[in-house]
Design a protein around this motif. Structure first.
Motif, mmCIF file in Angstrom:
data_model
loop_
_atom_site.group_PDB
_atom_site.id
_atom_site.type_symbol
_atom_site.label_atom_id
_atom_site.label_comp_id
_atom_site.label_asym_id
_atom_site.label_seq_id
_atom_site.Cartn_x
_atom_site.Cartn_y
_atom_site.Cartn_z
ATOM 1 N N GLN A 389 0.961 -1.096 0.055
ATOM 2 C CA GLN A 389 0.063 0.044 -0.071
ATOM 3 C C GLN A 389 0.866 1.415 -0.073
ATOM 4 O O GLN A 389 1.877 1.321 0.768
ATOM 5 N N ALA A 390 0.463 2.107 -0.977
ATOM 6 C CA ALA A 390 1.179 3.343 -0.848
ATOM 7 C C ALA A 390 0.104 4.775 -1.252
ATOM 8 O O ALA A 390 -0.069 4.817 -2.420
ATOM 9 N N ASP A 391 -0.626 4.799 -0.268
ATOM 10 C CA ASP A 391 -1.808 5.766 -0.538
ATOM 11 C C ASP A 391 -1.672 7.266 0.147
ATOM 12 O O ASP A 391 -1.189 7.424 1.167
ATOM 13 N N PHE A 392 -1.857 8.207 -0.958
ATOM 14 C CA PHE A 392 -1.807 9.333 -0.724
ATOM 15 C C PHE A 392 -2.887 10.266 -0.767
ATOM 16 O O PHE A 392 -3.526 10.279 -1.884
ATOM 17 N N LYS A 393 -3.565 10.803 0.090
ATOM 18 C CA LYS A 393 -4.636 11.372 0.219
ATOM 19 C C LYS A 393 -4.723 13.002 0.778
ATOM 20 O O LYS A 393 -4.256 13.106 1.674
ATOM 21 N N ASN A 394 -5.364 13.877 -0.036
ATOM 22 C CA ASN A 394 -5.285 15.090 0.222
ATOM 23 C C ASN A 394 -3.840 15.744 0.349
ATOM 24 O O ASN A 394 -3.609 16.590 1.310
ATOM 25 N N PHE A 417 2.454 -4.183 -6.227
ATOM 26 C CA PHE A 417 3.113 -2.502 -6.467
ATOM 27 C C PHE A 417 1.670 -1.709 -6.203
ATOM 28 O O PHE A 417 1.210 -1.354 -7.305
ATOM 29 N N ASN A 418 1.099 -1.601 -5.122
ATOM 30 C CA ASN A 418 -0.165 -1.042 -4.944
ATOM 31 C C ASN A 418 -0.021 0.341 -4.370
ATOM 32 O O ASN A 418 0.668 0.609 -3.483
ATOM 33 N N TYR A 419 -0.699 1.406 -5.215
ATOM 34 C CA TYR A 419 -0.561 2.693 -4.854
ATOM 35 C C TYR A 419 -1.771 3.573 -5.121
ATOM 36 O O TYR A 419 -2.361 2.842 -6.035
ATOM 37 N N SER A 420 -2.115 4.483 -4.520
ATOM 38 C CA SER A 420 -2.905 5.473 -5.185
ATOM 39 C C SER A 420 -2.892 6.779 -4.379
ATOM 40 O O SER A 420 -2.157 7.026 -3.603
ATOM 41 N N PHE A 421 -3.288 7.794 -5.589
ATOM 42 C CA PHE A 421 -3.202 9.370 -5.269
ATOM 43 C C PHE A 421 -4.771 9.694 -5.339
ATOM 44 O O PHE A 421 -5.006 9.749 -6.573
ATOM 45 N N SER A 422 -5.297 10.162 -4.347
ATOM 46 C CA SER A 422 -6.704 10.752 -4.509
ATOM 47 C C SER A 422 -6.829 12.052 -3.948
ATOM 48 O O SER A 422 -6.096 12.366 -2.821
ATOM 49 N N LYS A 423 -7.154 12.908 -4.645
ATOM 50 C CA LYS A 423 -7.122 14.270 -4.131
ATOM 51 C C LYS A 423 -5.973 15.089 -3.867
ATOM 52 O O LYS A 423 -5.797 15.361 -2.700
ATOM 53 N N ASN A 476 -9.663 23.893 -0.944
ATOM 54 C CA ASN A 476 -11.124 23.260 -0.992
ATOM 55 C C ASN A 476 -11.006 22.249 -1.961
ATOM 56 O O ASN A 476 -12.209 21.938 -2.613
ATOM 57 N N PHE A 477 -9.982 21.217 -2.428
ATOM 58 C CA PHE A 477 -9.905 20.280 -3.414
ATOM 59 C C PHE A 477 -10.071 19.100 -3.025
ATOM 60 O O PHE A 477 -10.404 18.025 -3.180
ATOM 61 N N GLY A 478 -9.994 19.057 -1.510
ATOM 62 C CA GLY A 478 -9.786 17.667 -0.752
ATOM 63 C C GLY A 478 -11.110 17.223 -0.308
ATOM 64 O O GLY A 478 -12.351 18.084 -0.556
#
Length: 509
Positions: A389-394, A417-423, A476-478
């Motif tokens: 897991q490599a999760d990036f939020k806001n 190789f699991n990752y995510s970039f949200s907001k 205010n994008f998050g």
């Protein structure tokens, strides 16, 4: 005839020179001028030598002069000086110092004093440089603030050797903390009554926990750091501060207190959470001027939590995680020689409301690096690990280069190789089309989740003030990701700006 003329001229020159008074120095009349009337030597720790400071002395008269004495006022002065390269009597007294007309000389000053020598009300240690005496007396004041501290360092043994720590097959200059140190008391609790100065690596062994209290100030000497060993734990218990003095923040930095060293990278080594360290918790910690701010190496499967933490001016990497497990929120990293954040050799990572910026002046630095392998130098083969897991939020991932995010996946298809970039806002200018056909970056064009490039509108990058302004694209994008307050303790109140700070209206210039 020609030889006669030459001899006549030479003889005439000799006769004139024999009458000159070039080396007849007159006694000083008290008309010296100085580059300053007080030399302020910046704060030093008790019994630790200062940097060298300079005073320039001018003879603006038309006469060559001789200063009968230049000396320190106190006979047992803790100051030392040299005058135009001369050491005098014990670096304290100088006699018959010559200074030509319209000329100047340098005096270099240092100090090593303990807190007992200072004024007990303000901890200032003072003296004077005195020039001549009587009617011709002149002086320049010397002022130094002496700060008391707890000094932590390896023991020195009777045979001349010093204490070391085993690190794999090697040993490093270091020591284990002591619960019952005869001078410092319990070294597993670092309080805020006075600073700590660490020489070498201070280590926390199996079964021990280092608790760092709100407001603690820890200074590491060159080539020094903190090691949390197998089975050891680190608890940094900083809190929100109410003033610019950061009275409740915990600060780790170097031991050079002069203003010229306030932003110099690489002054000390690292805080190393080694393989097997457990239940590490960090809150409201500021790390400045290390080689690597936090080195997090595998751990024991427990999650290292990092909250409300700032890491600045790392000569190598801000946070370097290797197959680690991290939960981070309200983290700010700025300026690093290689990467602000490096999540390497796989692992598991969850970052929320973090600001990873890198304005280091090079073409190879990045804000965030994520990979899951290394190449064995012996076999030249890849050794891969699972990136669970490599999760990036806001989050804001930004910097001075065109691309500030690098994803490197190993060739072993059996490894995750699991990752995510949200907001998130990400600096990503694919100017040479080198990432166009790379599937790892397909997400970068999803405008619902990613602000590609744009302007974070940071307040003052050069001075590590990464609060975003009212004109920031990150405003205010998050969305709500469960971090109710920003790094300063301000509530988000249903408005979720990206990064660690709520946006503000900057003051007018």
């Amino acid at each position: 005839m020609r030889n006669f003329i030459i001899l006549f001229i030479v003889g005439l020159a000799v006769s004139f020179s024999s009458c000159r008074q070039d080396f007849e120095f007159k006694a000083s009349t008290g008309d010296l001028f100085f580059s300053r009337d007080t030399v302020y030597l910046d704060t030093v720790f008790s019994n630790i030598g200062s940097s060298t400071y300079t005073l320039k002395v001018y003879n603006k008269s038309d006469k060559d002069i001789k200063i009968p004495t230049i000396k320190l006022g106190k006979p047992d002065s803790k100051y030392r000086m040299t005058v135009d390269g001369m050491t005098g009597e014990n670096n304290r007294i100088f006699h018959d110092v010559e200074l030509l007309a319209k000329d100047s000389m340098y005096i270099f000053i240092e100090v090593t004093a303990d807190v007992a020598s200072a004024n007990p009300t303000d901890f200032l240690y003072t003296d004077q440089i005195q020039f001549d005496s009587g009617e011709n007396f002149q002086k320049v004041e010397l002022v130094t603030l002496i700060q008391d501290a707890y000094f932590l360092y390896p023991k020195r043994f009777d045979d001349g050797t010093t204490e070391t720590l085993p690190i794999g097959d090697d040993e490093v200059y270091g020591f284990y903390l002591d619960e019952n140190d005869p001078i410092n008391g319990n070294e597993y609790v670092w309080g805020n009554d006075k600073p700590y100065v660490v020489y070498g690596y201070a280590a926390v062994p199996n079964g021990k926990t280092l608790n760092v209290q709100p407001g603690a100030r820890v200074h590491f000497h060159a080539d020094s750091g903190l090691i949390i060993g197998n089975g050891g734990s680190l608890k940094v218990n900083g809190q929100v501060s109410n003033t610019a003095a950061l009275e409740n923040e915990v600060i780790f930095e170097g031991d050079r207190l002069e203003p010229g060293f306030s932003d110099v990278p690489g002054q000390w080594l690292t805080v190393w959470l080694t393989d097997g360290s457990t239940n590490n918790e960090i809150n409201h910690l500021t790390i400045k001027n290390a080689v690597v701010g936090l080195l997090i190496d595998h751990n024991d499967g427990t999650t290292t939590t990092i909250k409300n933490t700032q890491i600045y001016n790392s000569s190598n990497i801000g946070i370097w995680a290797k197959t680690a497990k991290i939960s981070g929120e309200n983290i700010v990293i700025n300026y690093a020689g290689d990467a602000a954040l490096a999540c390497t050799l796989g692992g598991s990572y969850d970052f929320r409301h973090c600001t990873f910026n890198n304005n280091w002046s090079s073409s190879r630095q990045v804000a965030v690096l994520v990979d899951n392998y290394y190449t064995d130098p012996q076999t030249n083969q890849q050794v891969a690990y699972d990136l669970n897991q490599a999760d990036f939020k806001n989050c804001i991932i930004f910097g001075s280069n065109q691309v500030e995010l690098l994803l490197n996946k190993g060739s072993d298809a059996t490894k995750q190789f699991n990752y995510s970039f949200s907001k998130c806002q990400i600096r990503f200018n694919n100017t040479n089309n080198q990432f166009t056909n790379n599937p790892l970056y397909a997400f970068i064009n999803d405008t619902n989740e990613i602000i590609k490039n744009g302007d974070p509108d940071f307040f003052d990058i050069a001075n590590n003030k990464l609060v975003i302004g009212a004109d920031s694209d990150a405003k205010n994008f998050g969305v709500n990701v469960g971090v109710p307050n920003d790094i300063l303790g301000n509530p988000r109140n249903g408005v979720f700006d990206l990064g660690a700070y709520n946006s503000i209206v900057f003051p007018q210039d």
